[in-house]
Scaffold this motif. Structure first.
Motif, PDB file in Angstrom:
ATOM      1  N   LYS A 173       0.829  -1.213   0.000  1.00  0.00           N
ATOM      2  CA  LYS A 173       0.000   0.000   0.000  1.00  0.00           C
ATOM      3  C   LYS A 173       0.859   1.257   0.000  1.00  0.00           C
ATOM      4  N   LEU A 174       1.934   1.231   0.767  1.00  0.00           N
ATOM      5  CA  LEU A 174       2.827   2.385   0.826  1.00  0.00           C
ATOM      6  C   LEU A 174       3.397   2.709  -0.552  1.00  0.00           C
ATOM      7  N   GLY A 175       3.820   1.683  -1.288  1.00  0.00           N
ATOM      8  CA  GLY A 175       4.367   1.904  -2.618  1.00  0.00           C
ATOM      9  C   GLY A 175       3.342   2.420  -3.600  1.00  0.00           C
ATOM     10  N   ILE A 176       2.106   1.916  -3.509  1.00  0.00           N
ATOM     11  CA  ILE A 176       1.044   2.335  -4.433  1.00  0.00           C
ATOM     12  C   ILE A 176       0.645   3.782  -4.189  1.00  0.00           C
ATOM     13  N   VAL A 177       0.498   4.145  -2.919  1.00  0.00           N
ATOM     14  CA  VAL A 177      -0.010   5.475  -2.579  1.00  0.00           C
ATOM     15  C   VAL A 177       1.045   6.562  -2.806  1.00  0.00           C
ATOM     16  N   THR A 178       2.296   6.271  -2.448  1.00  0.00           N
ATOM     17  CA  THR A 178       3.343   7.300  -2.517  1.00  0.00           C
ATOM     18  C   THR A 178       4.159   7.245  -3.797  1.00  0.00           C
ATOM     19  N   GLY A 179       4.159   6.090  -4.484  1.00  0.00           N
ATOM     20  CA  GLY A 179       5.017   5.939  -5.646  1.00  0.00           C
ATOM     21  C   GLY A 179       6.484   5.855  -5.287  1.00  0.00           C
ATOM     22  N   ARG A 180       6.777   5.560  -4.032  1.00  0.00           N
ATOM     23  CA  ARG A 180       8.156   5.436  -3.559  1.00  0.00           C
ATOM     24  C   ARG A 180       8.277   4.202  -2.676  1.00  0.00           C
ATOM     25  N   SER A 181       9.501   3.693  -2.558  1.00  0.00           N
ATOM     26  CA  SER A 181       9.737   2.527  -1.711  1.00  0.00           C
ATOM     27  C   SER A 181       9.960   2.963  -0.273  1.00  0.00           C
ATOM     28  N   VAL A 226       8.695  -1.029  12.265  1.00  0.00           N
ATOM     29  CA  VAL A 226       8.264   0.164  13.012  1.00  0.00           C
ATOM     30  C   VAL A 226       8.121   1.379  12.085  1.00  0.00           C
ATOM     31  N   PRO A 227       9.110   1.680  11.231  1.00  0.00           N
ATOM     32  CA  PRO A 227       8.908   2.809  10.303  1.00  0.00           C
ATOM     33  C   PRO A 227       7.746   2.590   9.339  1.00  0.00           C
ATOM     34  N   LEU A 228       7.532   1.339   8.911  1.00  0.00           N
ATOM     35  CA  LEU A 228       6.419   1.057   8.000  1.00  0.00           C
ATOM     36  C   LEU A 228       5.088   1.395   8.668  1.00  0.00           C
ATOM     37  N   VAL A 229       4.915   0.939   9.893  1.00  0.00           N
ATOM     38  CA  VAL A 229       3.667   1.223  10.607  1.00  0.00           C
ATOM     39  C   VAL A 229       3.501   2.723  10.812  1.00  0.00           C
ATOM     40  N   ARG A 230       4.579   3.377  11.192  1.00  0.00           N
ATOM     41  CA  ARG A 230       4.516   4.821  11.457  1.00  0.00           C
ATOM     42  C   ARG A 230       4.147   5.603  10.193  1.00  0.00           C
ATOM     43  N   LEU A 231       4.775   5.266   9.065  1.00  0.00           N
ATOM     44  CA  LEU A 231       4.506   6.004   7.828  1.00  0.00           C
ATOM     45  C   LEU A 231       3.087   5.781   7.338  1.00  0.00           C
ATOM     46  N   THR A 232       2.569   4.568   7.472  1.00  0.00           N
ATOM     47  CA  THR A 232       1.222   4.287   6.954  1.00  0.00           C
ATOM     48  C   THR A 232       0.120   4.808   7.867  1.00  0.00           C
ATOM     49  N   THR A 233       0.489   5.395   9.012  1.00  0.00           N
ATOM     50  CA  THR A 233      -0.515   6.047   9.870  1.00  0.00           C
ATOM     51  C   THR A 233      -0.542   7.564   9.669  1.00  0.00           C
ATOM     52  N   ARG A 234       0.279   8.082   8.770  1.00  0.00           N
ATOM     53  CA  ARG A 234       0.360   9.528   8.554  1.00  0.00           C
ATOM     54  C   ARG A 234      -0.579   9.944   7.412  1.00  0.00           C
ATOM     55  N   GLU A 272      -1.133  12.832   6.079  1.00  0.00           N
ATOM     56  CA  GLU A 272      -0.582  13.739   5.079  1.00  0.00           C
ATOM     57  C   GLU A 272       0.208  13.001   4.002  1.00  0.00           C
ATOM     58  N   LEU A 273       0.651  11.781   4.309  1.00  0.00           N
ATOM     59  CA  LEU A 273       1.385  10.963   3.345  1.00  0.00           C
ATOM     60  C   LEU A 273       0.457  10.005   2.611  1.00  0.00           C
ATOM     61  N   GLY A 309      -3.129   9.954   2.699  1.00  0.00           N
ATOM     62  CA  GLY A 309      -4.448  10.402   2.263  1.00  0.00           C
ATOM     63  C   GLY A 309      -5.548   9.494   2.770  1.00  0.00           C
ATOM     64  N   ASP A 310      -6.507   9.139   1.882  1.00  0.00           N
ATOM     65  CA  ASP A 310      -7.630   8.300   2.308  1.00  0.00           C
ATOM     66  C   ASP A 310      -7.234   6.843   2.510  1.00  0.00           C
ATOM     67  N   ALA A 311      -5.987   6.481   2.187  1.00  0.00           N
ATOM     68  CA  ALA A 311      -5.514   5.106   2.396  1.00  0.00           C
ATOM     69  C   ALA A 311      -4.787   4.954   3.732  1.00  0.00           C
ATOM     70  N   VAL A 312      -4.842   5.968   4.589  1.00  0.00           N
ATOM     71  CA  VAL A 312      -4.191   5.896   5.887  1.00  0.00           C
ATOM     72  C   VAL A 312      -4.757   4.723   6.683  1.00  0.00           C
TER      73      VAL A 312
END
Length: 399
Positions: free
Chosen positions: A55-63, A352-360, A362-363, A365-368
């Motif tokens: 999901k992180l890769g799809i939403v942000t377009g970054r790894s 831990v960083p994966l969980v933290r980033l996917t709860t933001r 602003e990063l 959006g509606d896929a938080v």
């Protein structure tokens, strides 16, 4: 929807590498059905982790490595994080290259160093295939290897007398001794693998790029959940099958703490055909997972350091330690199991960083992440970190 399927199967190869074979076979041979619950729990947690990464890769377009590289404020912190991630990549290669070398030795009698070198070369070829022909052909090759892996490792269950009652009893969480804790950490390290977390976000980025909010993103995320479910169902079934096969046929048999010994025991108990299929599955496992591991290692370096080395140079960075271990005659199966323990210690730095980033919001959006998803991810992280802390205490106290 079919066009969105595939990345999870490639990432899922990380859950079918030779380290899984060694850990699950060792657990079944040493403790019977005791650690069935660890395999099941690990795969449930892996589903959530891999979906969040995709999901992180799809939403942000970054790894994930690229996002972390952007967020470190100092070069020193970025390099320190890269060093631990690179050590994890090296531990990954140890498992994959040694597994491929053992398989080539069992099938063709090749010396282990030569088999390791061949495994490394094949991984370079497959990685070059991804670079030059795109993710589609790479995914199809890997999925073909997954089919071979599943057949090779599960064929023995057709003739092995698995005890259903004991297998169900193995779902009750418990340990027997410090050795069972070590193997549990090894199973978790082989299942919830750090490099698979890094790789999956890059695989979905390569396939979809950044997908903005709207119906198309929702469609792709739905398809991705299906993709992850299929991939982890296959990987989990194969991993469980390896442990059940070992529990049913290998307890009490001398030498089954090594893959070579397990192969010989399977041949004696179930016949040469089953043992050969096991070795073929091990070979496919080593070749496929080595290529995915190399892909993850390249992404870790480029994302964190913003450096892209030539393919062969990048591959040698993590390949050399595995070849050195083979050259000096280190016990290969023991090295495999320990490499998985090293991987388990790398999990928090990715999870831990994966969980933290996917709860933001602003990063994402509606896929938080929703509250339930975040809570489950936190529980998974706590369980993984807690088991590793227990293992450290056991090792420090000599237990």
């Amino acid at each position: 929807m079919g066009g969105a399927l595939g990345p999870a199967m490639v990432a899922g190869v990380a859950y079918l590498d030779p380290g899984n074979v060694a850990s699950n076979a060792s657990a079944g041979a040493a403790y019977g059905y005791l650690l069935v619950w660890v395999v099941v729990l690990a795969n449930v947690m892996a589903w959530l982790v891999q979906y969040l990464s995709a999901k992180l890769g799809i939403v942000t377009g970054r790894s994930l490595p690229a996002l972390l590289g952007e967020r470190f404020r100092s070069r020193g912190a970025r390099y320190a994080y890269w060093i631990q991630a690179e050590l994890v990549a090296m531990a990954t290669d140890i498992a994959e290259v040694i597994g491929g070398a053992i398989a080539l030795n069992l099938l063709f009698g090749l010396p282990l160093p030569l088999g390791g070198a061949i495994t490394g070369v094949v991984s370079i070829v497959l990685l070059a295939l991804h670079s030059r022909r795109g993710p589609g052909i790479f995914e199809r090759v890997v999925i073909g290897m997954v089919t071979i892996i599943a057949i090779g490792f599960c064929a023995g269950l057709l003739v092995a007398p698995v005890d259903p009652g004991a297998a169900i009893g193995g779902l009750v969480p418990r340990f027997a001794d410090a050795g069972s804790v070590l193997l549990a950490a090894s199973i978790l390290g082989a299942t919830v693998m750090p490099h698979a977390i890094y790789a999956h976000s890059a695989l979905t980025r390569d396939r979809f790029g950044r997908v903005d909010e709207g119906p198309e993103r929702r469609r792709i995320l739905r398809a991705t959940r299906i993709d992850v479910t299929i991939a982890l169902a296959i990987a989990g079934s194969v991993n469980l099958g390896i442990l059940l096969l070992a529990a049913a046929t290998l307890p009490g048999v001398a030498g089954t703490d090594t893959l070579e010994g397990a192969h010989a025991a399977l041949a004696a108990a179930l016949g040469g055909g089953i043992a050969t299929l096991f070795a073929v599955g091990l070979l496919a496992s080593g070749l496929a997972s080595a290529s995915v591991g190399a892909y993850a290692g390249a992404e870790i370096m480029s994302g964190l350091l913003r450096v892209r080395l030539p393919l062969i140079v990048r591959r040698l960075v993590t390949l050399v330690p595995a070849l050195v271990l083979l050259a000096v005659g280190a016990p290969p199966t023991f090295a495999l199991v320990l490499s998985q323990v090293v991987l388990s210690f790398g999990i928090p730095f990715a999870l831990v960083p994966l969980v933290r980033l996917t709860t933001r919001r602003e990063l994402m959006g509606d896929a938080v992440n929703g509250r339930v998803t975040t809570a489950l991810a936190v529980v998974a992280a706590v369980l993984l970190i807690g088991l590793n802390a227990t293992l450290l205490v056991l090792v420090a106290t000599g237990a």
